[in-house]
Design an enzyme around this catalytic site. Structure first.
Site, PDB file in Angstrom:
ATOM      1  N   LYS A 109       1.009  -1.380  -0.076  1.00 38.16           N
ATOM      2  CA  LYS A 109      -0.111  -0.056   0.115  1.00 38.16           C
ATOM      3  C   LYS A 109       0.896   1.253  -0.227  1.00 38.16           C
ATOM      4  CE  LYS A 109      -3.823  -2.281   1.962  1.00 38.16           C
ATOM      5  NZ  LYS A 109      -4.491  -2.991   3.168  1.00 38.16           N
ATOM      6  N   ASP A 162     -11.847   1.715   3.069  1.00 39.91           N
ATOM      7  CA  ASP A 162     -11.898   0.294   2.679  1.00 39.91           C
ATOM      8  C   ASP A 162     -13.375  -0.194   2.687  1.00 39.91           C
ATOM      9  OD1 ASP A 162      -9.851  -1.494   2.609  1.00 39.91           O
ATOM     10  OD2 ASP A 162      -9.236  -1.739   4.500  1.00 39.91           O
ATOM     11  N   GLN A 186      -5.476  -2.314   9.203  1.00 42.35           N
ATOM     12  CA  GLN A 186      -5.153  -3.443   8.613  1.00 42.35           C
ATOM     13  C   GLN A 186      -5.437  -4.784   9.412  1.00 42.35           C
ATOM     14  OE1 GLN A 186      -3.333  -3.854   5.464  1.00 42.35           O
ATOM     15  NE2 GLN A 186      -3.931  -5.972   5.748  1.00 42.35           N
TER      16      GLN A 186
END
Ligand code: NAP
Length: 276
Positions: free
Chosen positions: A45, A112, A89
């Site tokens: 990322k 997300d 994460q």
């Protein structure tokens, strides 16, 4: 279907648009504890951000200290003007209650797309909102290869909240007739053989064999399975590739598109916040 090439095009477009903003988009990535796979994903990322002109901010919290610090960090980032997207994460260490953590992220920074407000807007088709990255990446692939879901029979194998369910909904929103299969589906092959578009998101190598696919079908393999250093999907690529009209490889298919969609969502977050 070449996910690497398309992801590169998406990143170049994000970079162009990001350069037109007064300030660069900022993405905060929070990682808790020490999970080697998560470290790899976070490194990817960071690299993608650098390629797109997005400033990445990585926050590493120790497993124990994080219990106390994580809510305060999310709260601070929710209010920090140079941060436009926030992601935590996953998986979090045991005992963390991922759901509460994800709900603490401000919906306007939920790149997300895991917050219930984001999901609610998406499922009710009442945008603007962020789209879950993996299925959004699949839709971009279909569009890039001029595959219109309208009127087609799409079969999605797997019904998770992050892939299977939103995938089925996106195909439905584009006027496909959708069948969703899962672990309790009796006679999986009977369903998959009817698919014009087959999306498999399970995580079981070799699940989809050539005998389960209609000749000429479009086959999208979301699965990621590791065997030592080797990665493969859920679909028997060599055999199915001979009869499908289109197929995504693993690696190099859906994975890079998922990451590209995160960059796109972060750009959108920055644009939305800039115009408020
Ligand atoms: P998940 O939460 O474990 O969901 C797997 C789904 O498959 C569940 O709905 C499960 O049903 C179903 N299933 C399990 N065994 C099955 C079988 N034999 N036949 C039919 N359905 C079966 O996983 P996920 O997060 O959706 O991810 C799925 C796969 O995609 C994993 O390999 C993951 O690593 C990969 N993935 C890839 C990307 C990418 O960017 N390429 C992104 C996300 C995920 P039940 O829930 O009823 O057991």
């Amino acid at each position: 279907m070449d996910g690497n090439a398309l992801a590169k095009r998406v990143r170049m477009d994000v970079k162009k648009q990001a350069a037109r903003l007064d300030a660069p988009p900022g993405l905060a990535v929070i990682i808790v504890g020490h999970n080697p796979a998560s470290e790899v994903y976070v490194a990817h990322k960071e690299k993608d951000c650098a390629r797109c002109g997005i400033v990445s901010h990585t926050y590493r919290l120790g497993e124990e200290a994080g219990q106390e610090k994580l809510p305060a960090l999310i709260h601070r980032l929710n209010n920090q003007p140079d941060i436009h997207g926030i992601l935590v994460q996953l998986p979090l260490p045991g005992g963390y209650g991922a759901e509460a953590v994800l709900q603490a992220i401000a919906p306007e920074k939920d790149v997300d797309a895991f917050h219930t407000v984001t999901a609610g807007k998406f499922y009710l088709n009442k945008g603007p909102t962020f789209l879950p990255c993996t299925p959004a990446g699949v839709m971009e692939l279909l569009d890039a290869y001029a595959i219109d879901p309208r009127g087609k029979h799409a079969v999605v194998v797997g019904h998770s909240n992050i892939v299977g369910k939103p995938m089925a909904m996106m195909l439905l929103q584009r006027d496909a007739t959708v069948t969703i299969c899962h672990i309790h589906t009796a006679d999986l092959a009977m369903h998959t053989r009817m698919a014009d578009i087959l999306v498999c998101a399970v995580g079981k190598a070799g699940l989809i064999t050539a005998g389960m696919v209609k000749p000429g079908a479009v086959v999208i393999d979301v699965g990621i399975n590791r065997d030592g250093n080797k990665i493969c999907g859920d679909v028997d690529f060599d055999a199915v590739g001979k009869i499908a009209s289109h197929i995504t490889p693993v690696p190099g298919g859906v994975g890079p598109m998922t990451r590209a969609m995160l960059m796109k969502n972060t750009l959108e977050a920055a644009k939305n916040i800039a115009t408020r």
